[in-house]
Enzyme design. Structure first.
Site: not given
Ligand code: 3PY
Ligand code: MG
Length: 257
Positions: A47, A177
């Site tokens: 990310h 997540d």
């Protein structure tokens, strides 16, 4: 020159290691984490904005400052796994690992035969760890750690099988997540109770299986909770958040003058 102190040795001795987390690909930011006292620094290639070249440079600067070197890889990138191990990453974290097969393929990319299938040429890794190639070959499988991220329902369902992968050193939980998975995409709740319970279960299972448990934490209370749950590799402190908070605070001080 001081002898290198390996992340693997610290974690296997049961020590808690806090890692700074860098998304901004200016290698000196990673060095700043290390020089400010973080025992380890993680470069985020999933990310964050690091690429291979900026990661190589940052790995060297972290080593120069005497901290341990960790990378989070892009999803499913086994080629980059080997390349960053060659460039001196001591710990490779693979995101979104959902099955025993994926965990095995990832661990194989981190470990040399007979434990895996990593391809040979670690001149930079040997240099940064202050070893000859012979010494590096002898020690690399123990000193280079493979961590699979557990952050999906599939991974939770396959956790026992993933933990049974012998050459995998640990698991690393991604609570954001995980919270999406646990709420079927309805809620981002990394610090919520349901997520905390799942994190506690993962740490307990990992520890029972003889693996090292790692986790991404977003605040100090979560770090304390994680330590109590048995986590040993814990991230706390993200460069983008530091900059955002400091910039806002600095501006507030002079606003309206
Ligand atoms: C998560 O919380 O899902 C992460 O991967 C942390 O970056
Ligand atoms: Mg994640």
């Amino acid at each position: 020159m001081a002898k290198a102190t390996f992340l693997a040795d610290k974690l296997r001795a049961g020590k808690t290691v806090i890692t700074g987390w860098s998304l901004l690909p200016a290698p000196m930011i990673a060095e700043l984490f290390a020089r400010s006292g973080y025992e380890a620094v993680t470069l985020d290639l999933q990310h964050g904005m690091y690429d291979f070249n900026s990661a190589c440079e940052a790995l060297a600067l972290i080593a120069l400052a005497g901290s341990n070197r960790i990378v989070r890889l892009p999803v499913g990138d086994l080629a980059l796994t080997g390349r960053l191990a060659d460039m001196g990453a001591e710990c490779l974290i693979a995101p979104m690992v959902n099955s025993k097969e994926e965990a095995q393929a990832f661990a194989d990319a981190v470990k040399y035969p007979p434990r895996g299938q990593r391809s040979w040429s670690p001149f930079r890794a040997a240099m940064l760890s202050r070893q000859t190639s012979d010494q590096y070959l002898q020690n690399a499988n123990d000193q280079t750690l493979a961590f699979a991220m557990i952050e999906t329902q599939e991974a939770i369902d396959a956790l026992d099988d993933i933990l049974a992968v012998e050459s995998l050193d640990g698991v690393f939980v991604g609570p954001s997540d995980l919270s999406l998975a646990l709420t079927h995409g309805r809620r981002l709740d990394p610090n919520g109770e349901k997520t905390a319970k799942a994190c506690a279960d993962i740490a307990a299972k990992a520890t029972e299986a003889g693996k090292i448990a790692g986790i991404f934490c977003l605040n100090e209370a979560k770090v304390r909770e994680a330590v109590g749950q048995g986590y040993r590799l814990i991230s706390h402190g993200i460069d983008t958040i530091f900059l955002d908070h400091s910039a806002r605070a600095a501006l507030r001080e002079v606003e309206g003058l």
